[in-house]
Design a protein around this motif. Structure first.
Motif: not given
Length: 613
Positions: A162-163, A188
């Protein structure tokens, strides 16, 4: 006696004339075409039923039959299965199609001559959603503690691609807002950037694992271990056929320029990348859920773009019904050995229907077993539910991103299309065993909500993160070697003596990784030692950039972990990286650090701490 006739008065004659004129007008009205009620019915515009199925603007379509009715289940099927498989339109958020000129002329010609009805008032615009207060939700978390290797030599966690946290915090800093500490997830931040990890030479193994060991930039008495994972690349034209369901939140809270309009632009970019073998469906949800676009080939881009353009926001948010309908639609057009994915775009404000976080997680977890993944894209501010969006992506075998700009939409849905859509390895877990003869203390940076029990590593029934084609995953450990003066844990009165040197004294740690190939239930094991002899004299550009990003995340959370660094050291490390920056992400990072420095204030490094160059 006969009656005598009396002459009429002028007033009585005037009344008789008025009555005669009124009778004539009434007779003329009866001879006109249609009744007044008919005229009013014809002139009045038909109300737009927002709960009706969307019709094509070119010609009226027959009432759509539910997909489930086209292939009815057997009579012996369970009622619950019937409900999950049914695809039925119960509402929509589509603007009415404009009237064609020919239709307008025909309607005008049919109006009675000598009388022109006034033009009907245009429909009122959707009400603007009023956000009473900032209700953004973030999961509470604490930084990973420092561990003593002699007491806890194993560290186990699930990978995370995830970012969303970085993009969301970027939005806040650009708006002049101090991000809450829980909005900052270090992993992230780190995984937002590309560090050039080496890719596998072939597809025999879906990814390559690499490590780098160097002195920690913020304290030369410690070391920094970087673990890099790089998945094999798949060109866009070689991606398997995709069955994508856009699940779009059209509730009133999405009526904002940074929400639904930006969402339309983002999905339009993805739609233009599709091929004839791909299938796209659009499901919307507000007070109710509806199928706006049935499965449509990817080369019919104008139909897809038109359906996106006509979306409107209004109503409450029945996210539970929307997710059910999206999964049912995806199952109806399931592509064997293809990409089957629901892409949920929302501000996360689920306030009607299945609202409990646990209930939604259970629903998504049950559906991932059918081979349909869930990606979540966050939009907007004020009521953004980051906690729910991230959790749904985690249990749905997908990834979570936050879209704050058109440029971010292009990064996630165009540049990283393969890694966003195609999974090449499932349930990827990392376990590292530190050698107490070499390592006194260690700390995992980030991944607080991805930690696993040591026994979960070899348990193939325990879910973990997935890797997409071309994805990079980076993890950092801060290590304090045996004999270093920079230990942070106090000595124990009854601690055992340090283990004696052994034949494996040259090993700093042993790295193990487990993963499953798509469609398989048994995991594969990769194992590699981390040698002390592999330590570099100075960190590479990639490691220095990762260290700068990690320190930035810590500074936003209060600045308690990186004793020898302040704002200037973080800026200096990022500015000193000489690798290419084709998309300007590192330059943008420097600007964000400068903004944070101006908003938060001075962050002084600790005194008498030797830093590495």
């Amino acid at each position: 006696m006969s009656a005598v006739a009396r002459p009429q008065s002028p007033r009585l004659a005037l009344h008789c004339l008025s009555a005669a004129l009124l009778a004539a007008l009434a007779l003329a009205g009866c001879q006109s075409t249609g009744s007044p009620a008919d005229t009013r019915a014809e002139a009045a515009p038909a109300p737009v039923d927002t709960a009706a199925q969307v019709q094509s603007p070119a010609m009226p379509a027959p009432p759509a039959q539910p997909i489930a009715e086209q292939s009815a289940p057997a009579a012996t099927a369970k009622p619950m299965a019937d409900a999950l498989e049914r695809v039925q339109v119960t509402g929509s958020r589509i603007a009415p199609a404009p009237m064609r000129h020919s239709d307008a002329r025909a309607k005008f010609a049919a109006a009675p001559q000598g009388f022109i009805a006034p033009a009907p008032a245009p429909p009122p615009p959707p009400p603007i959603y009023q956000q009473a207060a900032n209700t953004e939700k973030y999961a509470a978390r604490e930084d990973n503690p420092v561990q003593r290797a002699s007491e806890q030599p194993l560290s186990t966690f699930s990978i995370d691609v995830d970012t969303g946290s970085y993009a969301n915090v970027r939005r806040m800093l650009n708006d002049g807002i101090r991000p809450p500490a829980d909005a900052v997830r270090a992993e992230e931040f780190i995984n937002y950037f590309d560090y050039g990890h080496p890719a596998p030479a072939s597809r025999a193994v879906p990814f390559k694992v690499s490590t780098e060991l160097a002195p920690a930039p913020w304290n030369a008495q410690r070391q920094l271990l970087m673990i890099g994972i790089k998945g094999f690349e798949v060109p866009k034209h070689n991606l398997p056929p995709a069955n994508l369901v856009f699940l779009i939140d059209t509730s009133g809270s999405m009526n904002s320029p940074d929400k639904l309009p930006l969402l339309k632009s983002a999905f339009s970019m993805l739609a233009r990348q599709l091929r004839p073998q791909d299938r796209i469906s659009i499901v919307v949800y507000a007070g109710s859920a509806g199928l706006v676009l049935p499965p449509t080939p990817g080369d019919k881009q104008q139909e897809i773009l038109d359906a996106l353009e006509r979306l409107q926001a209004g109503g409450s948010t029945n996210g539970g019904d929307g997710i059910r309908l999206a999964y049912a639609t995806a199952r109806q057009s399931f592509i064997k050995n293809g990409v089957n994915r629901v892409i949920l775009a929302t501000d996360g404000d689920f306030n009607v229907g299945t609202v409990g976080t646990d209930a939604l997680e259970t629903l998504v977890a049950d559906q991932r077993k059918s081979g349909i993944a869930l990606t979540t894209l966050g939009f907007g501010a004020g009521n953004y539910n980051d906690e729910l969006s991230e959790k749904l992506a985690d249990v749905g075998d997908g990834n979570h991103a936050y879209i704050d700009t058109v440029q971010e939409a292009r990064k996630v849905l165009v540049q990283e299309m393969g890694s966003t859509l195609m999974t090449i390895a499932r349930d990827v877990k990392i376990q590292i065993e530190f050698n107490p003869a070499q390592v006194a203390e260690y700390r995992l940076i980030g991944y607080e909500n991805r930690l696993l029990k040591r026994e979960d590593f070899a348990n193939d029934k325990v879910d973990a993160g997935d890797i997409g084609a071309g994805h990079e995953v980076t993890a950092l450990y801060e290590i304090t070697p045996v004999g270093s003066a920079a230990t942070r844990l106090p000595p124990l009165r009854y601690a055992q003596a340090a283990p004696a040197a052994s034949a494996k004294t040259g090993e700093l740690a042993n790295l193990k990784l487990r993963y499953k190939r798509p469609g398989e239930d048994r995991s594969q094991l990769i194992e590699t030692p981390v040698l002390r002899s592999g330590e570099r004299a100075a960190a590479s550009d990639s490691l220095r950039m990762a260290a700068a990003v990690a320190a930035f995340a810590d500074a936003l959370r209060g600045g308690s972990q990186y004793d020898g660094w302040g704002w200037e050291q973080i800026l200096g490390a990022a500015r000193g990286v000489k690798t290419a920056d084709p998309w300007g992400q590192r330059a943008e990072f420097v600007r964000l650090v400068e903004r944070a420095k101006a908003q938060i204030g001075e962050l002084k490094p600790a005194a008498n701490v030797a830093v590495s160059q």
